[in-house]
Design a protein around this motif. Structure first.
Motif, PDB file in Angstrom:
ATOM      1  N   THR A  53       0.850  -1.190   0.000  1.00  0.00           N
ATOM      2  CA  THR A  53       0.000   0.000   0.000  1.00  0.00           C
ATOM      3  C   THR A  53       0.885   1.238   0.000  1.00  0.00           C
ATOM      4  O   THR A  53       1.709   1.412   0.896  1.00  0.00           O
ATOM      5  N   GLN A  64      -2.819   7.504  -8.195  1.00  0.00           N
ATOM      6  CA  GLN A  64      -3.237   6.287  -7.496  1.00  0.00           C
ATOM      7  C   GLN A  64      -4.742   6.017  -7.607  1.00  0.00           C
ATOM      8  O   GLN A  64      -5.271   5.195  -6.857  1.00  0.00           O
ATOM      9  N   LYS A  67      -6.664   2.705  -6.613  1.00  0.00           N
ATOM     10  CA  LYS A  67      -5.756   1.873  -5.821  1.00  0.00           C
ATOM     11  C   LYS A  67      -5.906   2.157  -4.335  1.00  0.00           C
ATOM     12  O   LYS A  67      -6.387   3.205  -3.926  1.00  0.00           O
ATOM     13  N   LYS A  68      -5.449   1.186  -3.526  1.00  0.00           N
ATOM     14  CA  LYS A  68      -5.445   1.359  -2.079  1.00  0.00           C
ATOM     15  C   LYS A  68      -4.207   2.139  -1.667  1.00  0.00           C
ATOM     16  O   LYS A  68      -3.112   1.872  -2.148  1.00  0.00           O
ATOM     17  N   ILE A 113      -9.372   3.632  -0.667  1.00  0.00           N
ATOM     18  CA  ILE A 113      -9.299   3.578  -2.131  1.00  0.00           C
ATOM     19  C   ILE A 113      -9.417   5.001  -2.666  1.00  0.00           C
ATOM     20  O   ILE A 113     -10.320   5.749  -2.279  1.00  0.00           O
TER      21      ILE A 113
END
Length: 153
Positions: A53, A64, A67-68, A113
């Motif tokens: 992460t 990002q 994405k996490k 997220i």
């Protein structure tokens, strides 16, 4: 201890891999320069590093999306399920809250997220207290996403 040669890593690894009763262990190694006494306790922990992460500041959210990430920020205000925060680089960010838990401190870390360049949807959070060095954290974000990213998992 400075000037003390350490045993080769493979030797330590072999000793750690031998079956042992859980609890503290002691290794002693003599050398002509000193005695190195290392006391430790160990526990094998499985860690998934296949999808790390990213730690991000506000500016880095745009790269990002979907994405996490982990975002450390300062709580500015809460309105229902939205928290307005200031990221480590000073950027204004909105966090969509899950509503679970307490948002009890000025500084928080959100794992979530990235919805867009200024919004994160919370998965979970950790209260970080009422004082936090955001300048140092911003530098960490820049290093971990910049030319030194290979040093970070």
């Amino acid at each position: 201890v400075l000037g003390c040669p350490l045993p080769p890593p493979k030797k330590i690894k072999r000793e750690l891999e031998e079956p042992r009763t859980p609890g503290p262990d002691t290794l002693a190694r003599e050398s002509s320069q000193c005695i190195l006494l290392l006391t430790f306790s160990y526990q094998l922990i499985e860690m998934d590093v296949s999808a790390p992460t990213a730690r991000v500041n506000g500016q880095q959210l745009a790269q990002q999306v979907g994405k996490k990430v982990r975002l450390v920020c300062k709580n500015e205000s809460i309105d229902g399920t939205l928290m307005r925060v200031t990221a480590a680089d000073g950027a204004a960010v909105t966090v969509q809250l899950t509503g679970s838990g307490s948002y009890a401190t000025a500084y928080l870390e959100f794992e979530g997220i990235v919805e867009n360049s200024s919004t994160v949807r919370e998965i979970e959070h950790t209260n970080f207290g009422d004082t936090f060095d955001m300048t140092a954290y911003d530098e960490l974000c820049q290093l971990s996403n910049g030319e030194h990213r290979n040093l970070f998992i």
